[in-house]
Design a protein around this motif. Structure first.
Motif, mmCIF file in Angstrom:
data_model
loop_
_atom_site.group_PDB
_atom_site.id
_atom_site.type_symbol
_atom_site.label_atom_id
_atom_site.label_comp_id
_atom_site.label_asym_id
_atom_site.label_seq_id
_atom_site.Cartn_x
_atom_site.Cartn_y
_atom_site.Cartn_z
ATOM 1 N N SER A 80 11.319 1.271 0.868
ATOM 2 C CA SER A 80 10.584 -0.516 1.316
ATOM 3 C C SER A 80 9.831 -0.486 2.169
ATOM 4 O O SER A 80 8.822 -1.477 1.914
ATOM 5 N N LEU A 81 9.720 0.166 3.352
ATOM 6 C CA LEU A 81 8.406 0.351 4.147
ATOM 7 C C LEU A 81 7.337 0.554 3.816
ATOM 8 O O LEU A 81 6.298 -0.146 3.913
ATOM 9 N N ARG A 82 7.234 1.515 2.943
ATOM 10 C CA ARG A 82 6.245 2.315 2.758
ATOM 11 C C ARG A 82 5.756 1.403 1.118
ATOM 12 O O ARG A 82 4.742 1.240 1.185
ATOM 13 N N GLU A 83 6.592 0.285 0.068
ATOM 14 C CA GLU A 83 6.136 -0.180 -0.488
ATOM 15 C C GLU A 83 5.317 -1.414 0.147
ATOM 16 O O GLU A 83 4.262 -1.716 -0.255
ATOM 17 N N GLU A 84 5.647 -1.977 1.365
ATOM 18 C CA GLU A 84 5.441 -3.566 2.130
ATOM 19 C C GLU A 84 4.071 -2.867 2.704
ATOM 20 O O GLU A 84 3.157 -3.854 2.956
ATOM 21 N N ARG A 85 3.842 -1.300 3.272
ATOM 22 C CA ARG A 85 3.097 -1.484 3.486
ATOM 23 C C ARG A 85 1.553 -0.970 2.337
ATOM 24 O O ARG A 85 0.477 -1.480 2.938
ATOM 25 N N SER A 111 1.738 -2.608 -0.181
ATOM 26 C CA SER A 111 1.636 -3.932 -0.891
ATOM 27 C C SER A 111 0.608 -4.467 -0.108
ATOM 28 O O SER A 111 -0.726 -5.040 0.243
ATOM 29 N N LYS A 112 0.990 -4.377 1.448
ATOM 30 C CA LYS A 112 -0.508 -4.609 3.208
ATOM 31 C C LYS A 112 -1.995 -3.816 2.496
ATOM 32 O O LYS A 112 -2.434 -5.102 2.680
ATOM 33 N N ASP A 113 -2.182 -2.773 2.503
ATOM 34 C CA ASP A 113 -3.134 -2.294 1.789
ATOM 35 C C ASP A 113 -3.257 -2.725 0.851
ATOM 36 O O ASP A 113 -5.001 -3.220 0.673
ATOM 37 N N ALA A 115 -11.277 -6.494 1.512
ATOM 38 C CA ALA A 115 -12.896 -6.727 1.603
ATOM 39 C C ALA A 115 -13.514 -6.272 0.572
ATOM 40 O O ALA A 115 -14.429 -6.673 1.031
ATOM 41 N N LEU A 116 -12.633 -5.843 -0.241
ATOM 42 C CA LEU A 116 -13.693 -6.319 -1.236
ATOM 43 C C LEU A 116 -14.281 -7.705 -2.005
ATOM 44 O O LEU A 116 -15.270 -7.032 -2.667
ATOM 45 N N ALA A 117 -13.133 -8.276 -1.653
ATOM 46 C CA ALA A 117 -13.936 -9.262 -2.671
ATOM 47 C C ALA A 117 -14.834 -10.535 -0.894
ATOM 48 O O ALA A 117 -15.834 -10.614 -2.019
ATOM 49 N N LYS A 118 -14.085 -9.774 0.308
ATOM 50 C CA LYS A 118 -15.525 -10.034 1.409
ATOM 51 C C LYS A 118 -17.389 -9.219 1.198
ATOM 52 O O LYS A 118 -17.920 -9.604 0.796
#
Length: 795
Positions: A697-702, A704-706, A713-716
């Protein structure tokens, strides 16, 4: 698959449990049929695991929670139609391939014939003489609607197993077409891509070469996969059976069982085969199709019950519901001696003979997949009761209760070997798609009798429940550690926060909730092993505990809660490595090799963070640092992480760095260095960082945040590019002078600034002149801006 004998140990829990069964018996037995779950000579997949694990859960509830004595007997079907066919086909194909050293004309010709035979039998909408070159086009033309998700009938009905089977046949034929189109295929290609069509074809040519006494051809396969099956069960923390029975070891007993049914008047012989006489059984008061009477006359199910190698002739049967107890020997099948000639057991009779031999004339629970209620279990009931009684009126109930497990499905279809839409247990675990605990949690969250489809939501719910329990155990272990430190400190304050009075309602809240939860949990398991409710009880209890202020929950109550949850999850089989007295389940600690380095690192980091947040870091107050010249080793990543962090803090101290720099170093070692070592430091206000293994879950949360950060960043970046493009467009527009912009053939006269005054000799009206002036002013600004860029470039 399994047979169990239960002997209650007495007490109020047992009495309440047995009231559910309305039984006055002092003993209970159960039989769960491995053949019923279609265990054949193949790898076990997640669909099988649904049955095996669900039965194991019920077995554990009976023995570990309700305290019944349980004897669990497993029946292994090591000979039946599917095993015979698979083993013989593999044997004959291997034999045929061994006769060819290279891919010659015979190999190609035979594979082509096998390709055509396969299409003719399994894909009738495609012309059987279709060439490999035309295959893709004609298959799509005939079955394109199925490939697009439509029903085989191409109507509004939803697709199911029939459509899944068509897709499987299309893949098999397509694979053969691919290898036949290859101008220079290898033997490995022929074996890998063409075996799907070659297996049945070579078998049709050579099955006559296999005799009834060639038992090794069939048992060599089952022996190999039986051990792999038990290995898979061990990996899933499924308890081993107390006793195992195998069909091949029960030949004489099965023959005697069939003879007794015939002598009792409930069977008849035809051309060396023996069939159960449902008409005779019912004429004496016996009941047939007790479990699913509505399927009694379903010819498709009846045929399935007779097996894939059964004869198509049925005219000799007294009733369409009659079924084979003993099958006369046929070409290419193993056989045994009997009063009716060479033959082999029918599918259903093996279970009855073995279970009756071990458990006697009655037992309590028989389990299996829901698809086996009819005809398999109904046939078992009828033949077993006919065996134990000379008339239907005298018969006793052979099984008191059937537990039919729901199927596991994927994309709407039952996970099945025949459909080839499965993932094996060992594949799922090896690839990390599932852990034994995670899989069992998902099964526990669904009722054992209900079907279960694996979806993203189901997986998410399972992981959320596991994380919740993980976090509880980590908190309770903190409490346990604090208590141990207090007891070891002779001058410490006894019991810490537990010196608060227990009479306060707020302090007693968790203790009261724990007692309520215990009762709810017990009621749930008494209600037909309602594990979804039981799991929700545990989750709700944890939620309640988390909602309380830690300072008002006495340690002794917190530890009681932790111990009870530990006992329940271990009872449900969620910890294969649990040690007696251990609080919480296994997997909460970092590797032993890491502890000597990561724990000191975390302690140093806690001190640095505390001082940095307070405004400054005093290196001299942090304690002793290790030798700066520690030698790095690729085999000591934990030691290297510790050494790196110490060096970083020393360097920052020598540079008189700002507090934010120290905090950044603390974040870096947590989020980068230790993360890559599968360790996570969970920072907590006023408490030391919690050291824990990195969870999925921590991996998936990271992740997801990434993804969110990358998306932002891509949108910017896109916005920047769009802005630059717009600016460039504006500059390009400014190349044209405002003095020249209207000097076109559209106008016939202009003033000194280049503004149009007439068009085709007619004076421009004021409203239009006003609009043209606005456009002129706008272009003037653009042109002046452009001129400015040109001057800047020249400088």
């Amino acid at each position: 698959m399994d047979s169990c004998n239960y002997k209650p140990r007495g007490g109020p829990v047992e009495a309440e449990f047995w009231s559910l069964f309305d039984s006055e018996s002092t003993t209970a037995t159960t039989h769960a049929d491995l053949s019923s779950w279609r265990y054949r000579a193949f790898e076990s997949h997640l669909g099988h695991a649904r049955n095996y694990v669900s039965t194991d859960i019920i077995r554990r509830i009976l023995s570990d929670y309700f305290k019944f004595d349980v004897t669990f007997v497993m029946n292994i079907t090591d000979v039946d139609d599917k095993i015979i066919l698979a083993a013989r086909q593999q044997h004959l194909l291997s034999q045929w391939l061994a006769e060819h050293a290279i891919v010659d004309s015979d190999i190609r010709d035979t594979t082509t014939k096998a390709f055509h035979a396969y299409i003719e039998k399994n894909l009738p909408l495609v012309a059987h003489d279709t060439t490999p070159r035309d295959w893709s086009h004609l298959a799509n033309k005939s079955y394109g609607h199925v490939l697009k998700g439509q029903s085989l009938a191409n109507d509004a009905s939803p697709p199911g197993d029939k459509e899944a089977k068509v897709k499987m046949h299309l893949r098999t034929a397509g694979s053969a077409a691919e290898v036949l189109l290859d101008s220079d295929p290898s033997m490995q290609d022929i074996t890998a891509k063409g075996s799907g069509v070659l297996l049945p074809y070579i078998d049709s040519l050579r099955k006559h070469t296999v005799t009834g006494k060639d038992h090794d051809i069939f048992t060599i396969l089952t022996k190999r996969y039986e051990q792999r099956f038990f290995d898979d069960m061990a990996a899933l923390n499924v308890r081993s059976p107390d006793q195992v029975t195998r069909v091949t070891e029960y030949g004489p007993q099965i023959v005697d069982f069939v003879k007794q049914i015939e002598q009792n008047g409930f069977a008849y012989e035809n051309e060396g085969s023996v069939y159960y006489d449902t008409t005779s059984w019912e004429s004496t008061g016996g009941v047939y199709a007790r479990l699913e009477p509505w399927n009694r006359n379903d010819k498709e199910l009846q045929q399935d019950g007779e097996g894939s190698l059964s004869t198509k002739k049925t005219g000799f049967k007294k009733s369409g519901a009659d079924f084979a107890l003993w099958k006369a020997s046929k070409e290419g099948e193993p056989s045994w001696e009997s009063p009716w000639g060479e033959g082999r057991p029918g599918w259903h009779i093996e279970c009855s003979a073995m279970a009756s031999d071990v458990l006697g004339k009655q037992f309590d629970i028989h389990s299996g997949g829901i698809d086996l209620a009819f005809p398999h279990h109904d046939n078992e009931l009828a033949q077993s009761e006919a065996y134990w009684s000379k008339s239907g009126k005298e018969s006793k109930q052979w099984v008191n209760y059937f537990l039919h497990m729901g199927h596991l499905s994927i994309q709407g279809s039952k996970m099945s070997k025949s459909l080839k839409n499965f993932t094996t247990i060992r594949e799922a675990i090896a690839k990390g798609d599932w852990t034994p605990r995670g899989l069992r949690i998902v099964f526990l969250l669904g009722a054992w009798r209900d079907g279960l489809e694996i979806t993203g939501e189901v997986i998410k719910a399972g992981r959320a429940w596991e994380d919740k329990v993980d976090n509880l155990f980590l908190k309770i272990r903190d409490v346990q550690l604090r208590e141990e430190r207090l007891r070891s400190n002779k001058n410490g304050i006894n019991n810490g926060i537990n010196s608060l009075t227990f009479s306060d309602d707020e302090i007693r809240a968790v203790a009261d909730e724990l007692e309520v939860s215990k009762n709810k949990f017990r009621v749930a398991l008494c209600d037909s092993f309602d594990t979804p409710t039981a799991m929700r009880v545990i989750s709700d209890l944890i939620t309640f505990y988390n909602s309380q202020k830690p300072s008002i929950v006495p340690d002794v109550i917190a530890l009681d809660l932790g111990r009870w949850v530990t006992e329940m999850v271990v009872m449900l089989g969620l910890d294969a490595n649990h040690k007696t007295g251990q609080l919480g389940w296994s997997g909460l600690e970092i590797p032993d090799a890491a502890k000597a380095f990561v724990i000191p690192l975390a302690q140093l980091r806690d001190k640095v963070r505390e001082q940095a947040k307070a405004g400054g870091v005093d290196i001299t107050s942090l304690g002793r640092f290790d030798d700066k010249d520690t030698i790095y080793s690729p085999n000591q990543p934990y030691a290297n992480a510790n050494a790196d962090f110490q060096r970083k803090i020393i360097d920052l101290g020598s540079q008189n760095a700002q507090p934010k720099d120290f905090l950044a170093a603390c974040d870096h070692v947590r989020d980068q260095i230790l993360w890559k070592l599968d360790i996570y430091l969970e920072d907590r206000d006023g408490l030391p960082a919690l050291i824990r293994p990195l969870s999925q879950s921590l991996r998936e949360e990271r992740a997801s945040k990434d993804v969110a950060v990358a998306s932002k960043a891509l949108a910017k970046e896109r916005a920047k590019i769009d802005a630059e493009a717009a600016e460039k467009k504006k500059l390009d527009q400014g190349k044209l002078s405002h003095l020249d912009m209207f000097r076109t053939s559209e106008y016939s006269a202009w003033d000194s600034d280049g503004l149009p005054t007439h068009t085709e000799g007619v004076e421009i009206v004021k409203s239009r002149a006003k609009k043209l002036k606005k456009d002129w002013d706008r272009q003037k600004k653009l042109h002046e801006t452009w001129l400015g860029t040109q001057r800047a470039d020249s400088v």
